[in-house]
Structures are given as structure tokens and as C-alpha cells.
Design a protein around this motif. Structure first.
Motif, PDB file in Angstrom:
ATOM      1  N   UNK A  49       0.328  28.986 -15.310  1.00 34.52           N
ATOM      2  CA  UNK A  49       0.673  29.751 -16.517  1.00 34.52           C
ATOM      3  C   UNK A  49      -0.496  30.643 -16.940  1.00 34.52           C
ATOM      4  N   UNK A  50      -1.701  30.106 -16.913  1.00 36.29           N
ATOM      5  CA  UNK A  50      -2.863  30.899 -17.275  1.00 36.29           C
ATOM      6  C   UNK A  50      -3.048  32.095 -16.357  1.00 36.29           C
ATOM      7  N   UNK A  51      -2.890  31.868 -15.043  1.00 33.71           N
ATOM      8  CA  UNK A  51      -3.049  32.950 -14.071  1.00 33.71           C
ATOM      9  C   UNK A  51      -1.939  33.989 -14.217  1.00 33.71           C
ATOM     10  N   UNK A  52      -0.702  33.530 -14.427  1.00 37.92           N
ATOM     11  CA  UNK A  52       0.411  34.462 -14.612  1.00 37.92           C
ATOM     12  C   UNK A  52       0.209  35.321 -15.858  1.00 37.92           C
ATOM     13  N   UNK A  53      -0.271  34.695 -16.922  1.00 39.66           N
ATOM     14  CA  UNK A  53      -0.505  35.429 -18.166  1.00 39.66           C
ATOM     15  C   UNK A  53      -1.591  36.484 -17.979  1.00 39.66           C
TER      16      UNK A  53
END
Length: 298
Positions: A49-53
Motif C-alpha cells: 500500500x505504501x509503495x502503491x501510494x
């Protein structure tokens, strides 16, 4: 010959930081008489999620790298904490067994992490994110090591110098007596799993920076290794016994063992066997110690 060199020991410290952080969170769950099998999933979910954001924000705001990193970190933190909130509510409010609750959430969280990108790693991340949080250093000390040292100090203060920390021990020692003493046991249990997820999330984000990618399989071994590190460090599986510094040393010990096996060129598959054996020995020693304490009390 290279095992005791300064370069290798610094490398061990850097590699062990992720497990040390997760182990301190696992210790909180163990102190209250439970454990958290979803810490690996929390790493994976926060990473993806952090990387996608960050990837999405980087495309929208390519010139605002600081904003991109901040929003990405907040996204990963919220994703990881959500697992801890569900675990805490399930264990404290609905009295679900910690084993079943965290095992179920481990499956749910991993499924979500894999579904979000179809199991494909997220590669498009800001270079500054990895340069600072993954490979950065301050006066020669790697950034992850500095973050871990700060968290150890915070956790030591929390556990030893606050009411909440003492409540963790009390609830793990005797939850019924704690309730009769006026301690809000449900809230204490909830906080234990929330803090555990927060620490696992921080570890996941730091590991994402180190790998320069968001992956759903980065925390597969963390549940086993964090529990093993806790038990090696003297944290009781029955709750109410354990110290922050011992948990950190237990995780560092596993890091040293793994590093030694890597230098000896032992295959990774056999390394998991060694970690499993260490866990069995540590649990057996803990049970033996508990029997000795019981006999001495009688």
C-alpha cells in the motif's frame, strides 16, 4: 575470518533492525498472554500500500518528492494499523483466541496485498525514499539502525515507566485479578495489538525502502522469527514476563546466526531448519524454567 570485522557487524546490525522492531511489537502481545501471527502480513500490506501510494503520488506530483514520501508513509501506516485494530477488537471485545484471530487476519491481509497488484512488485518509488530510509546514514550509522535504536528507547520507556506498560504485565500475569484491580483489560489488550501492528508497519516501510520495491512476500518468516527471538530473549509464552532489551538481543542473536550461516554458505532452506530448532530449544527451556519456578513457589 570476516565475521568479527567492523564492516560485517555493522551489516548485521542493519539487517537485524527489521526483525528487532517486529520482535518488540511481538513482545507486547506475548506480555498480555497472546501472540500475533499477522506481523508478516502487516509488513506485506504496509509495503504494498505504501509503495502503491508513492507510485501514484509520484505520477501526479513529480516535483513534490517530500509530499509523495509523506503521503506514501501515511498510506502504509494506515494499512498496517488497520490490521492491528481488527486484531485488537477481535481479541479484546469479542474474546477471540489470539491464535485464531491473528491467523485469520494473516490470511486476509496477505490476500488483500496480493490482490492489490496481482502479486506483482511495485517498483516506481522516489529515489530519495530509498536513499534516506534504506541506504542513508548519519555519522556512519545506517538510518534503519538509528530508527531502531530510537524505537528501543521509546519502548523501554513505555514498558518500564508508564502505567500502560505495567498494565501489559498485569494483564498477562492474571487478567482476572487485573480486572478486579480496576485495570481496563479490554483497552490494554487492544493497545497491545495496535502497538504491535504499528511497529511491524514501521519495519515494513523501512524494508520497502531497503528493497526499493513494495512486495507482498517480504514478511513470510517474521511470525516465526519474532516469536523465536522473544522466547530466546526470555519473554514467557504464558505472559507477564519479559524485557525490551532482552527481546532486542534475542532478535540480534538470530541475525548473528543467520549472518554466520550466510558466510558459511549454508543454503537458505537449511537456515529455516536451524531457526525452527532454535525455537523448539527456546520453548523447551522456557517450559523447564516455568516448572522450576512453580516448584520453588510450592
Amino acid at each position: 575470518d570476516s565475521f568479527l570485522t567492523v564492516r560485517n557487524l555493522v551489516n548485521v546490525a542493519r539487517q537485524s533492525t527489521y526483525l528487532v522492531i517486529v520482535t518488540m511489537g511481538q513482545m507486547l502481545a506475548l506480555l498480555t498472554g497472546g501472540f500475533d501471527l499477522s506481523v508478516g502480513t502487516i509488513l506485506a500490506l504496509s509495503s504494498v500500500v505504501g509503495a502503491m501510494t508513492m507510485s501514484a503520488m509520484l505520477g501526479a506530483f513529480p516535483n513534490s518528492v517530500a509530499l509523495v514520501i509523506f503521503v506514501g508513509l501515511m498510506g502504509g501506516l494506515c494499512a498496517g494499523l488497520s490490521v492491528g485494530v481488527v486484531n485488537g477488537i477481535g481479541v479484546s471485545v469479542f474474546n477471540v483466541n489470539p491464535f485464531m484471530m491473528t491467523l485469520g487476519m494473516a490470511s486476509v491481509g496477505l490476500g488483500i496485498a496480493l490482490y492489490l497488484k496481482g502479486g506483482v512488485p511495485v517498483y516506481v518509488l522516489p529515489e530519495s525514499f530509498s536513499n534516506v530510509f534504506g541506504f542513508g546514514s548519519f555519522f556512519g550509522v545506517p538510518t534503519p539502525v538509528l530508527v531502531t535504536a530510537s524505537l528501543i528507547i521509546i519502548m523501554y520507556f513505555l514498558v518500564n515507566w508508564t502505567k500502560t506498560g505495567r498494565y501489559f504485565y498485569a494483564v498477562g500475569g492474571n487478567i482476572k485479578a487485573s480486572s478486579l484491580s480496576g485495570i481496563n483489560t479490554k483497552y490494554t489488550l487492544f493497545l497491545a495489538y495496535l502497538f504491535c501492528s504499528a511497529l511491524a508497519t514501521i519495519s515494513g516501510l523501512l524494508l520497502t525502502a531497503r528493497l526499493e520495491t513494495g512486495e507482498a512476500n517480504i514478511g513470510v518468516s517474521m511470525p516465526l522469527e519474532s516469536i523465536a527471538a522473544c522466547v530466546i530473549g526470555g519473554i514467557s509464552l504464558k505472559g507477564g514476563v519479559g524485557r525490551v532489551e532482552n527481546a532486542a538481543m534475542g532478535a540480534l542473536f538470530i541475525g548473528l546466526i543467520q549472518n554466520g550461516m550466510n558466510l558459511a554458505r549454508i543454503e537458505s532452506y537449511l537456515q529455516t531448519v536451524v531457526i525452527g530448532i532454535l525455537l523448539i530449544i527456546a520453548v523447551s527451556s522456557d517450559q523447564f524454567r516455568q516448572r522450576l519456578i512453580t516448584k520453588s513457589t510450592d
